[in-house]
Design a protein around this motif. Structure first.
Motif, PDB file in Angstrom:
ATOM      1  N   UNK A  23       0.826  -1.202   0.000  1.00 19.35           N
ATOM      2  CA  UNK A  23       0.000   0.000   0.000  1.00 19.35           C
ATOM      3  C   UNK A  23       0.862   1.255   0.000  1.00 19.35           C
ATOM      4  N   UNK A  24       1.955   1.220   0.762  1.00 18.17           N
ATOM      5  CA  UNK A  24       2.889   2.354   0.771  1.00 18.17           C
ATOM      6  C   UNK A  24       3.453   2.607  -0.625  1.00 18.17           C
ATOM      7  N   UNK A  25       3.851   1.526  -1.307  1.00 18.23           N
ATOM      8  CA  UNK A  25       4.392   1.658  -2.659  1.00 18.23           C
ATOM      9  C   UNK A  25       3.368   2.279  -3.599  1.00 18.23           C
ATOM     10  N   UNK A  26       2.133   1.800  -3.512  1.00 17.84           N
ATOM     11  CA  UNK A  26       1.083   2.309  -4.398  1.00 17.84           C
ATOM     12  C   UNK A  26       0.855   3.796  -4.178  1.00 17.84           C
ATOM     13  N   UNK A  27       0.864   4.215  -2.911  1.00 16.26           N
ATOM     14  CA  UNK A  27       0.590   5.615  -2.569  1.00 16.26           C
ATOM     15  C   UNK A  27       1.806   6.503  -2.818  1.00 16.26           C
ATOM     16  N   UNK A  60       0.777  10.621  -4.209  1.00 18.65           N
ATOM     17  CA  UNK A  60      -0.183  11.670  -3.870  1.00 18.65           C
ATOM     18  C   UNK A  60       0.467  12.764  -3.030  1.00 18.65           C
ATOM     19  N   UNK A  61      -0.051  13.973  -3.182  1.00 15.81           N
ATOM     20  CA  UNK A  61       0.486  15.148  -2.519  1.00 15.81           C
ATOM     21  C   UNK A  61      -0.528  15.725  -1.536  1.00 15.81           C
ATOM     22  N   UNK A  62      -0.068  16.449  -0.508  1.00 14.45           N
ATOM     23  CA  UNK A  62      -0.998  17.086   0.436  1.00 14.45           C
ATOM     24  C   UNK A  62      -2.003  17.969  -0.294  1.00 14.45           C
ATOM     25  N   UNK A  63      -3.271  17.843   0.104  1.00 15.26           N
ATOM     26  CA  UNK A  63      -4.326  18.649  -0.489  1.00 15.26           C
ATOM     27  C   UNK A  63      -4.915  18.072  -1.762  1.00 15.26           C
ATOM     28  N   UNK A  64      -4.328  16.984  -2.269  1.00 11.82           N
ATOM     29  CA  UNK A  64      -4.800  16.387  -3.518  1.00 11.82           C
ATOM     30  C   UNK A  64      -5.979  15.450  -3.267  1.00 11.82           C
ATOM     31  N   UNK A  65      -6.781  15.201  -4.293  1.00 15.91           N
ATOM     32  CA  UNK A  65      -7.844  14.199  -4.246  1.00 15.91           C
ATOM     33  C   UNK A  65      -7.301  12.910  -4.839  1.00 15.91           C
ATOM     34  N   UNK A  75      -6.693  15.673  -9.584  1.00 14.99           N
ATOM     35  CA  UNK A  75      -6.750  14.464  -8.762  1.00 14.99           C
ATOM     36  C   UNK A  75      -5.766  13.423  -9.277  1.00 14.99           C
ATOM     37  N   UNK A  76      -5.435  12.461  -8.406  1.00 12.04           N
ATOM     38  CA  UNK A  76      -4.640  11.296  -8.792  1.00 12.04           C
ATOM     39  C   UNK A  76      -5.582  10.101  -8.875  1.00 12.04           C
ATOM     40  N   UNK A  77      -5.254   9.138  -9.739  1.00  9.21           N
ATOM     41  CA  UNK A  77      -6.157   8.017 -10.002  1.00  9.21           C
ATOM     42  C   UNK A  77      -5.419   6.694  -9.814  1.00  9.21           C
ATOM     43  N   UNK A  78      -5.925   5.878  -8.889  1.00 13.84           N
ATOM     44  CA  UNK A  78      -5.333   4.573  -8.620  1.00 13.84           C
ATOM     45  C   UNK A  78      -6.346   3.483  -8.975  1.00 13.84           C
ATOM     46  N   UNK A  79      -5.916   2.545  -9.820  1.00 13.05           N
ATOM     47  CA  UNK A  79      -6.769   1.433 -10.231  1.00 13.05           C
ATOM     48  C   UNK A  79      -6.241   0.149  -9.593  1.00 13.05           C
ATOM     49  N   UNK A  80      -7.068  -0.496  -8.800  1.00 17.73           N
ATOM     50  CA  UNK A  80      -6.720  -1.770  -8.180  1.00 17.73           C
ATOM     51  C   UNK A  80      -7.467  -2.857  -8.942  1.00 17.73           C
ATOM     52  N   UNK A  81      -6.722  -3.822  -9.504  1.00 18.60           N
ATOM     53  CA  UNK A  81      -7.373  -4.864 -10.299  1.00 18.60           C
ATOM     54  C   UNK A  81      -7.163  -6.233  -9.654  1.00 18.60           C
ATOM     55  N   UNK A  82      -8.145  -7.100  -9.838  1.00 20.00           N
ATOM     56  CA  UNK A  82      -8.073  -8.478  -9.331  1.00 20.00           C
ATOM     57  C   UNK A  82      -8.924  -9.342 -10.260  1.00 20.00           C
ATOM     58  N   UNK A  89      -1.468   8.723 -12.353  1.00 20.05           N
ATOM     59  CA  UNK A  89      -2.334   7.545 -12.302  1.00 20.05           C
ATOM     60  C   UNK A  89      -1.463   6.304 -12.203  1.00 20.05           C
ATOM     61  N   UNK A  90      -2.034   5.260 -11.645  1.00 18.89           N
ATOM     62  CA  UNK A  90      -1.271   4.031 -11.474  1.00 18.89           C
ATOM     63  C   UNK A  90      -2.213   2.839 -11.398  1.00 18.89           C
ATOM     64  N   UNK A  91      -1.683   1.674 -11.784  1.00 22.20           N
ATOM     65  CA  UNK A  91      -2.435   0.411 -11.720  1.00 22.20           C
ATOM     66  C   UNK A  91      -1.641  -0.583 -10.882  1.00 22.20           C
ATOM     67  N   UNK A  92      -2.299  -1.172  -9.889  1.00 25.53           N
ATOM     68  CA  UNK A  92      -1.703  -2.250  -9.099  1.00 25.53           C
ATOM     69  C   UNK A  92      -2.702  -3.398  -9.050  1.00 25.53           C
ATOM     70  N   UNK A  93      -2.219  -4.581  -8.704  1.00 29.33           N
ATOM     71  CA  UNK A  93      -3.093  -5.760  -8.700  1.00 29.33           C
ATOM     72  C   UNK A  93      -3.012  -6.504  -7.385  1.00 29.33           C
TER      73      UNK A  93
END
Length: 410
Positions: free
Chosen positions: A12-16, A22-27, A96-103, A142-146
């Protein structure tokens, strides 16, 4: 805290921190299946700890998705609610930043009419055009993790006892994202530096074209004037780095839309739209796909390239050595996030704006004028093997080895 919990926390740390950074104040906008709830809760906590203003989660569920494709009225697939595209675009406009979690279950939509899936993908892709422009030009992070799911693990490890498959897939994923290193963040930085060195060499070469030779493959790809080779990490409009794919092993650029000629054969199955497409060949003339054949998934492949006119052309050329961690694991993931990072690959559809000089500031019309493709889709497919040679053709017509027997020649 157990060893697994500690590893999940590091992931989770790596993803963030490395993925979306992500930066302070960001969505932060997270898209994830409900099976990933535990991991998304970790992501949310860590994101708020960095000072983000909001974490917005968009949930999905494969069971409900399949029920919709089986039973919903046909008109449902040709309409995308304006609020959804509007929300994503508004978030992008606000940085905003966009994180996609796939499974994903590779067979989630097996047996579903490919036409329904293709209609849905085309409609959704068209509705999200403005959002994708932000994404494809690196204006937003943006980033994609699984993470594993039981159906996915069953597909990847059918010969392992059923109760051990998910754990084995977790172990494999942790290895691909370097969580088994003493300092994963430092390991990632070292890895990204290595990819940058390869990209710098290719950018200095300024090849006019690439020639691919392998069993079933004889393909020439022209590169547009001013093309740029990119690597794992990118820089958004505010100057912050992010890593779009975790894992990543590629360096990549955009082809000249009308400069692709010859035939290429796939070397790994493509999991797309809940279907497996395998053993396929694609023939190009002046950039355009003129014929396709597949041992499995012929109809799904035909629907993919019929998505729009841009789906009949290439948007990405990516180089990945055969001697890379994912390839050497000999694991077939049936998931493009992983399989594309084990193999040289190409992508049908839209090109990344940052793969040409000044592209991040260009309009869509300007990108097209510079020879880049545009489409509602972008689908990678794998073509590399230990039998592939790639030659770079310089401006004076000289021919240099870039890859020999699947690996870097320099």
């Amino acid at each position: 805290m157990s060893h697994f919990e500690a590893q999940l926390s590091k992931y989770a740390d790596l993803a963030v921190q490395i993925g979306v950074n992500v930066q302070p104040g960001q969505i932060l906008v997270v898209s994830a299946p409900i099976s990933a709830a535990e991991f998304v809760r970790l992501i949310t906590a860590k994101a708020y700890a960095t000072g983000v203003s909001q974490v917005k989660v968009n949930w999905s569920d494969e069971f409900i998705t399949r029920q919709q494709f089986e039973h919903a009225a046909p008109e449902v697939f040709s309409k995308t609610p304006t609020w959804f595209a509007g929300e994503m675009t508004e978030f992008a406009e606000n940085g905003a930043a966009f994180l996609h979690v796939i499974a994903e279950d590779p067979d989630a939509l097996k047996g579903i009419d490919p036409q329904r899936i293709a209609t849905y993908q085309k409609t959704r892709g068209a509705a999200l055009t403005k959002y994708r422009e932000y994404q494809m030009s690196d204006k937003v992070s943006w980033s994609i993790v699984a993470i594993p799911s039981q159906p996915w693990a069953d597909k990847v490890f059918p010969d392992v006892p059923a109760e051990e498959r998910v754990d084995k897939l977790w172990e494999a994923i942790f290895h691909t994202v370097r969580l088994d290193r003493e300092d994963p963040v430092a390991a990632w930085q070292e890895h990204l530096d290595t990819l940058e060195q390869k990209a710098n060499i290719l950018n200095a070469k300024k090849y006019r074209s690439l020639h691919y030779i392998a069993p079933g493959t004889d393909l020439s790809i022209e590169l547009p004037e001013g093309h740029l080779w990119a690597q794992g990490d990118s820089i958004n409009a505010k100057g912050h780095t992010f890593v779009a794919n975790m894992p990543t092993e590629e360096v990549f650029t955009a082809p000249l839309k009308t400069g692709v000629n010859g035939t290429v054969r796939s070397t790994k199955p493509l999991s797309h739209g809940g279907h497996i497409i395998d053993g396929f060949s694609i023939t190009f003339e002046e950039g355009r796909i003129v014929s396709v054949s597949a041992e499995q998934g012929q109809e799904a492949l035909e629907h993919l390239i019929a998505m729009d006119e841009g789906a009949k052309y290439l948007g990405e050329v990516a180089l990945v050595p055969h001697k890379s961690p994912i390839s050497e694991s000999n694991i077939l993931y049936f998931n493009t996030l992983f399989d594309e990072n084990a193999s040289n690959h190409l992508a049908i559809g839209t090109a990344y704006a940052f793969c040409i000089e000044g592209g991040k500031e260009m309009t869509q019309d300007e990108l097209i004028a510079h020879g880049l493709n545009t489409s509602v889709t972008h689908v990678d497919f794998m073509i590399g093997s230990s039998e592939m040679d790639i030659y770079g053709i310089t401006a004076d017509g000289s021919r240099e080895a870039v890859f020999l027997k699947g690996n870097w020649a320099f």
